[in-house]
Design a protein around this motif. Structure first.
Motif, PDB file in Angstrom:
ATOM      1  N   ALA A 305       0.826  -1.208   0.000  1.00 54.79           N
ATOM      2  CA  ALA A 305       0.000   0.000   0.000  1.00 54.79           C
ATOM      3  C   ALA A 305       0.861   1.258   0.000  1.00 54.79           C
ATOM      4  O   ALA A 305       0.435   2.311  -0.484  1.00 54.79           O
ATOM      5  CB  ALA A 305      -0.924   0.002   1.215  1.00 54.79           C
ATOM      6  N   LEU A 306       2.080   1.144   0.525  1.00 53.20           N
ATOM      7  CA  LEU A 306       2.987   2.292   0.552  1.00 53.20           C
ATOM      8  C   LEU A 306       3.693   2.485  -0.786  1.00 53.20           C
ATOM      9  O   LEU A 306       3.965   3.621  -1.186  1.00 53.20           O
ATOM     10  CB  LEU A 306       4.020   2.107   1.670  1.00 53.20           C
ATOM     11  CG  LEU A 306       3.444   2.008   3.093  1.00 53.20           C
ATOM     12  CD1 LEU A 306       4.546   1.644   4.089  1.00 53.20           C
ATOM     13  CD2 LEU A 306       2.777   3.315   3.496  1.00 53.20           C
ATOM     14  N   ARG A 307       3.994   1.382  -1.471  1.00 52.17           N
ATOM     15  CA  ARG A 307       4.654   1.461  -2.785  1.00 52.17           C
ATOM     16  C   ARG A 307       4.009   0.443  -3.723  1.00 52.17           C
ATOM     17  O   ARG A 307       4.573  -0.625  -4.000  1.00 52.17           O
ATOM     18  CB  ARG A 307       6.156   1.203  -2.658  1.00 52.17           C
ATOM     19  CG  ARG A 307       6.881   2.260  -1.846  1.00 52.17           C
ATOM     20  CD  ARG A 307       8.385   2.087  -1.909  1.00 52.17           C
ATOM     21  NE  ARG A 307       9.058   2.992  -0.999  1.00 52.17           N
ATOM     22  CZ  ARG A 307      10.374   2.998  -0.792  1.00 52.17           C
ATOM     23  NH1 ARG A 307      11.148   2.144  -1.447  1.00 52.17           N
ATOM     24  NH2 ARG A 307      10.911   3.851   0.065  1.00 52.17           N
ATOM     25  N   PRO A 308       2.830   0.760  -4.227  1.00 54.21           N
ATOM     26  CA  PRO A 308       2.073  -0.225  -5.010  1.00 54.21           C
ATOM     27  C   PRO A 308       2.720  -0.614  -6.329  1.00 54.21           C
ATOM     28  O   PRO A 308       2.393  -1.667  -6.882  1.00 54.21           O
ATOM     29  CB  PRO A 308       0.723   0.472  -5.239  1.00 54.21           C
ATOM     30  CG  PRO A 308       0.984   1.925  -5.023  1.00 54.21           C
ATOM     31  CD  PRO A 308       2.073   1.999  -4.009  1.00 54.21           C
ATOM     32  N   GLU A 309       3.639   0.189  -6.845  1.00 56.69           N
ATOM     33  CA  GLU A 309       4.250  -0.108  -8.142  1.00 56.69           C
ATOM     34  C   GLU A 309       5.589  -0.828  -8.012  1.00 56.69           C
ATOM     35  O   GLU A 309       6.264  -1.057  -9.019  1.00 56.69           O
ATOM     36  CB  GLU A 309       4.452   1.199  -8.931  1.00 56.69           C
ATOM     37  CG  GLU A 309       3.190   2.027  -9.119  1.00 56.69           C
ATOM     38  CD  GLU A 309       2.071   1.240  -9.787  1.00 56.69           C
ATOM     39  OE1 GLU A 309       2.376   0.426 -10.694  1.00 56.69           O
ATOM     40  OE2 GLU A 309       0.901   1.430  -9.406  1.00 56.69           O
ATOM     41  N   ASN A 310       5.980  -1.189  -6.810  1.00 55.30           N
ATOM     42  CA  ASN A 310       7.276  -1.835  -6.596  1.00 55.30           C
ATOM     43  C   ASN A 310       7.197  -3.296  -7.051  1.00 55.30           C
ATOM     44  O   ASN A 310       6.582  -4.133  -6.396  1.00 55.30           O
ATOM     45  CB  ASN A 310       7.650  -1.746  -5.111  1.00 55.30           C
ATOM     46  CG  ASN A 310       9.059  -2.229  -4.840  1.00 55.30           C
ATOM     47  OD1 ASN A 310       9.404  -3.362  -5.151  1.00 55.30           O
ATOM     48  ND2 ASN A 310       9.873  -1.365  -4.252  1.00 55.30           N
ATOM     49  N   LEU A 311       7.834  -3.608  -8.178  1.00 56.56           N
ATOM     50  CA  LEU A 311       7.725  -4.950  -8.753  1.00 56.56           C
ATOM     51  C   LEU A 311       8.450  -5.998  -7.915  1.00 56.56           C
ATOM     52  O   LEU A 311       8.012  -7.156  -7.846  1.00 56.56           O
ATOM     53  CB  LEU A 311       8.267  -4.953 -10.184  1.00 56.56           C
ATOM     54  CG  LEU A 311       7.490  -4.119 -11.208  1.00 56.56           C
ATOM     55  CD1 LEU A 311       8.070  -4.331 -12.603  1.00 56.56           C
ATOM     56  CD2 LEU A 311       6.008  -4.465 -11.198  1.00 56.56           C
ATOM     57  N   ASP A 312       9.562  -5.619  -7.291  1.00 60.74           N
ATOM     58  CA  ASP A 312      10.274  -6.589  -6.453  1.00 60.74           C
ATOM     59  C   ASP A 312       9.386  -7.040  -5.293  1.00 60.74           C
ATOM     60  O   ASP A 312       9.339  -8.232  -4.957  1.00 60.74           O
ATOM     61  CB  ASP A 312      11.571  -5.984  -5.917  1.00 60.74           C
ATOM     62  CG  ASP A 312      12.609  -5.768  -7.008  1.00 60.74           C
ATOM     63  OD1 ASP A 312      12.528  -6.468  -8.042  1.00 60.74           O
ATOM     64  OD2 ASP A 312      13.478  -4.905  -6.837  1.00 60.74           O
ATOM     65  N   LEU A 313       8.692  -6.091  -4.688  1.00 60.62           N
ATOM     66  CA  LEU A 313       7.785  -6.440  -3.604  1.00 60.62           C
ATOM     67  C   LEU A 313       6.647  -7.318  -4.117  1.00 60.62           C
ATOM     68  O   LEU A 313       6.273  -8.310  -3.476  1.00 60.62           O
ATOM     69  CB  LEU A 313       7.225  -5.170  -2.955  1.00 60.62           C
ATOM     70  CG  LEU A 313       6.175  -5.396  -1.864  1.00 60.62           C
ATOM     71  CD1 LEU A 313       6.758  -6.194  -0.707  1.00 60.62           C
ATOM     72  CD2 LEU A 313       5.625  -4.063  -1.371  1.00 60.62           C
TER      73      LEU A 313
END
Length: 394
Positions: A305-313
């Motif tokens: 929810a804090l970094r929705p575009e982070n592909l690694d996550l």
């Protein structure tokens, strides 16, 4: 004093009379679906869209409250639920959920006020149980016991309240009674770990070391990363005179406690800094390494929810969903990653794994071949190829 656990009243928001507009209804329904899938960013967007169509939508504010509660952003959750109260004071679940917010911040008097109001507006074993937990936290055991009894009168099969009564009896030193209540709790929730551990702990206190040993051994197999069952088993074996075996389990428990202490430090940082992305990821990773997969997934969702575009996550979430067995979710997430970046090699390998687990041999082979075409020297590709039997058709 042990703070008794509460059950959050996670109600699906219906549509009140003020919200029966087609667009608002659809936004709320889709927001609830996103919430259940752990897509908190999406859920908030749907709630905002509902409010754009109807600024007095109590359902939309309630949905916002649920999302912010899961994100542990207490101020935002409180503001959303108070907006619901202003619009619709008797909205189902809102008083209970406000009580949970105050309880988790240790604002016990405020929590108690909300839980009592919840019992007045809605007959609920859940809210009486919560009120009892607050009374116990305030060192009012008689009031706690009375609230728990009221919860049982409303629902005799409500497992959490039997668990809390057993906790209270154990704290007061009433060990035989606590054991009896624990056994009742286990008839309702036979796999509930805190009750199983308490049963072993109480059997030890009452001198039944052989029975405790028999109960604790399967728990160690099921939960190899937990210190307490190993510690209790070590004590049980010590009571029975098996000193060498006892020393082994007690030593293992000490090592696991050190890991748990480090994980506790990460938990404290994550909980006190709910908008710190790295703190959420670090805690989620520690939970995963310790075998707490469902808890780890929830914490990863907070980070997402804090970094929705982070592909690694997103990839870490997909692999965790694969481990848990949520293969459809994992597949959908991996496909979204590859739609954003088709050169993400390990996502192709993750997809091959999902296809393999669902007996789709040809798609699995195609995904593996795609990974090998992109980067044949990638360590994960080489390892994967080394573990995969050759395709007899080639």
């Amino acid at each position: 004093m042990r703070v008794l656990a509460l059950s959050l009243l996670l109600m699906f928001t219906g549509c009140t009379s003020s919200d029966r507009q087609p667009d608002v209804t659809q936004f709320i329904l889709r927001g609830n679906e996103a919430f259940q899938a752990g897509d908190y960013t999406g859920a908030l967007k749907f709630a905002d869209s509902a409010l754009a169509h109807n600024s007095n939508s109590s359902d939309a504010y309630f949905l916002r409250g649920r999302v912010y509660f899961e994100l542990e952003q207490w101020d935002h959750a409180e503001a959303a639920y108070l907006a619901v109260v202003d619009l619709e004071p008797d909205y189902p679940g809102v008083r209970h959920n406000l009580g949970n917010i105050y309880y988790f911040q240790r604002q016990y008097r405020s929590a108690l006020t909300q839980f009592i109001q919840a019992t007045e507006s809605r007959t609920s074993a859940n809210s009486w149980h919560a009120a009892g937990a607050v009374y116990n936290a305030l060192s009012l055991p008689d009031s706690a016991a009375a609230a728990f009894d009221q919860a049982i009168r409303l629902d005799s099969l409500y497992g959490p309240v039997h668990t809390s009564i057993a906790d209270l009896l154990e704290e007061q030193g009433h060990y035989p009674e606590a054991l009896d209540r624990t056994r009742i709790a286990l008839t309702i929730r036979p796999n509930h770990l805190p009750d199983r551990l308490r049963q072993g702990r109480l059997l030890l206190r009452l001198g039944h070391s052989d029975e405790a040993t028999a109960l604790l051994q399967p728990i160690i197999t099921e939960y190899p990363h937990l210190a307490e069952p190993r510690f209790l088993l070590g004590q049980a074996l010590q009571q029975s005179g098996f000193m060498e075996q006892s020393a082994k389990f007690l030593s293992e428990a000490d090592s696991l406690r050190e890991i748990e202490q480090r994980r506790g430090q990460l938990a404290n940082t994550a909980e006190t800094q709910p908008t710190n992305f790295q703190a959420q990821v670090d805690y989620a990773t520690a939970l995963r390494r310790s075998g707490h997969l469902e808890e780890s997934l929830k914490r990863y969702f907070i980070a997402k929810a804090l970094r929705p575009e982070n592909l690694d996550l997103q990839f870490h979430i997909a692999t965790l969903e694969t481990d848990i067995g949520n293969l459809a979710n994992a597949e959908e997430r991996l496909l979204r990653i590859l739609a954003a970046d088709s050169s993400y090699v390990i996502a192709w390998l993750g997809l091959a794994t999902v296809y393999g687990k669902t007996n789709r041999t040809t798609p699995a082979t195609n995904a593996l071949q795609q990974a090998a075409r992109i980067n044949p020297d990638h360590p994960a590709v080489r390892q994967f190829l080394g573990q995969t039997p050759p395709d007899p058709s080639q």
